[in-house]
Scaffold this motif. Structure first.
Motif, short mmCIF file in Angstrom:
data_model
loop_
_atom_site.label_atom_id
_atom_site.label_comp_id
_atom_site.label_asym_id
_atom_site.label_seq_id
_atom_site.Cartn_x
_atom_site.Cartn_y
_atom_site.Cartn_z
N UNK A 123 0.80 -1.24 0.00
CA UNK A 123 0.00 0.00 0.00
C UNK A 123 0.82 1.28 0.00
N UNK A 124 2.06 1.25 0.51
CA UNK A 124 2.82 2.49 0.69
C UNK A 124 4.18 2.45 -0.02
N UNK A 125 4.79 3.63 -0.14
CA UNK A 125 6.04 3.79 -0.88
C UNK A 125 7.25 3.65 0.04
N UNK A 126 8.35 3.23 -0.55
CA UNK A 126 9.63 3.20 0.15
C UNK A 126 10.32 4.55 -0.09
N UNK A 127 10.19 5.46 0.86
CA UNK A 127 10.60 6.86 0.67
C UNK A 127 12.04 7.09 1.14
N UNK A 128 12.72 8.07 0.57
CA UNK A 128 14.04 8.46 1.08
C UNK A 128 13.88 9.14 2.44
N UNK A 129 14.69 8.78 3.42
CA UNK A 129 14.52 9.32 4.78
C UNK A 129 15.05 10.75 4.91
N UNK A 130 14.69 11.36 6.05
CA UNK A 130 15.22 12.67 6.47
C UNK A 130 14.84 13.80 5.53
N UNK A 131 13.74 13.66 4.80
CA UNK A 131 13.23 14.77 4.00
C UNK A 131 11.72 14.65 3.87
N UNK A 132 11.07 15.80 3.77
CA UNK A 132 9.61 15.79 3.69
C UNK A 132 9.13 15.17 2.38
N UNK A 133 7.98 14.50 2.47
CA UNK A 133 7.35 13.91 1.30
C UNK A 133 6.25 14.87 0.84
N UNK A 134 6.65 15.90 0.10
CA UNK A 134 5.73 16.95 -0.33
C UNK A 134 4.97 16.49 -1.57
N UNK A 135 3.64 16.65 -1.54
CA UNK A 135 2.80 16.28 -2.68
C UNK A 135 1.76 17.38 -2.90
N UNK A 136 2.20 18.47 -3.50
CA UNK A 136 1.33 19.62 -3.69
C UNK A 136 0.35 19.38 -4.85
N UNK A 137 -0.77 20.10 -4.79
CA UNK A 137 -1.72 20.08 -5.90
C UNK A 137 -1.26 21.03 -7.00
N UNK A 138 -1.69 20.78 -8.22
CA UNK A 138 -1.36 21.65 -9.36
C UNK A 138 -2.54 22.57 -9.64
#
Length: 288
Positions: A123-138
């Motif tokens: 269900x979820x992503x393997x994200x790079x650590x120590x940084x925000x996972x920003x997902x802004x709208x367009x």
């Protein structure tokens, strides 16, 4: 006596005539047209009030967002809570009595079931650590549903319930899970520094608490789990956890413990709110 009876009949007749006058066709002193005008006035009046209420509600609903609160009275520092849930934030059990801690084990198992590695991978992503996972709208195009980062149960190591299915309770080394309450849009750290948890005993119990172990290491809530975009926009969001393992706490005595969040962006908790950025609980481990 006859005068009194005459007056009673006259009064009764006047009352009946006021209620219904057959000569003028008046009911309670008003004709049918008069009653009709009054009822029409109140009908229009209350329809106008109802229309104003509906219009006001409609305009208010137009200002609301299905995914993000338009107005957010956000706390300067979010609250914290622990698992397992004990009575009034009390974790008390006897090592030799399995029934005294079996409920805690069940509570932890149920709470951690969504954190199973197999489910997180799906269900979820393997994200790079120590940084925000920003997902802004367009602009007006929404980037929904938003993705979430994996928090695998194995990250809790000895407190995951995998290597030790009793979470240390059978050996008098209990694990306590700590979670930070969700706040939409919160950024709890900067410069790559994640917020972290530190637990300690209250002043009178300093010598009773013994050494502690934190999982993940250093007791951090990694930045990759933030910001949180809300339950509807981020349906698979998994809240990060910190586990604290009490390695050698004193037995047969109450230990008052407080855990605090430390961050370079969140303000210190207020004395008015005992759950702002901290949580206090009582631990008692009996050997019999």
């Amino acid at each position: 006596m006859s005068g009194t009876k005459e007056e009673d009949r006259k009064g009764s007749s006047e009352w009946r005539e006021f209620f219904w006058n057959p000569r003028t066709h008046e009911l309670l002193g008003r004709t049918a047209s008069s009653w009709g005008l009054i009822l029409l006035f109140y009908l229009i009046f209350y329809l106008f009030l109802a229309g104003m209420f509906v219009l006001t509600m409609y305009i208010m609903l137009l200002t609301l967002d299905d995914y993000k609160p338009t107005w957010q009275d956000r706390l300067a520092t979010p609250g914290m809570m622990i698992r397992p849930k004990g009575d009034q934030l009390e974790i008390s059990f006897s090592v030799s009595d399995t029934e005294s801690w079996d409920g805690f084990i069940q509570n932890l198992n149920n709470f951690l079931s969504p954190y199973n590695d197999s489910y997180q991978v799906q269900t979820n992503d393997n994200c790079p650590p120590d940084q925000y996972f920003i997902q802004e709208d367009s602009g007006e195009v929404r980037n929904n549903p938003k993705r979430s980062c994996q928090f695998n149960r194995t990250m809790l190591e000895e407190c995951s319930g995998i290597s030790d299915r009793f979470y240390g309770y059978s050996r008098g080394q209990p694990c306590i899970l700590i979670k930070l309450n969700r706040v939409i849009g919160m950024l709890p750290g900067k410069d790559g520094q994640s917020p972290y948890v530190i637990c300690g005993a209250k002043r009178e119990d300093t010598e009773k608490i013994g050494p502690l172990a934190y999982y993940p290491p250093n007791g951090t809530f990694n930045l990759m789990y933030y910001p949180y975009y809300g339950k509807k926009a981020q349906v698979n969001y998994t809240q990060p956890l910190v586990a604290v393992k009490f390695l050698n706490a004193s037995l047969n005595t109450d230990i008052n413990i407080e855990c605090k969040i430390h961050s370079n962006t969140l303000a210190d908790g207020s004395d008015r709110d005992k759950f702002a950025g901290r949580v206090s609980f009582k631990l008692r481990i009996n050997d019999k």
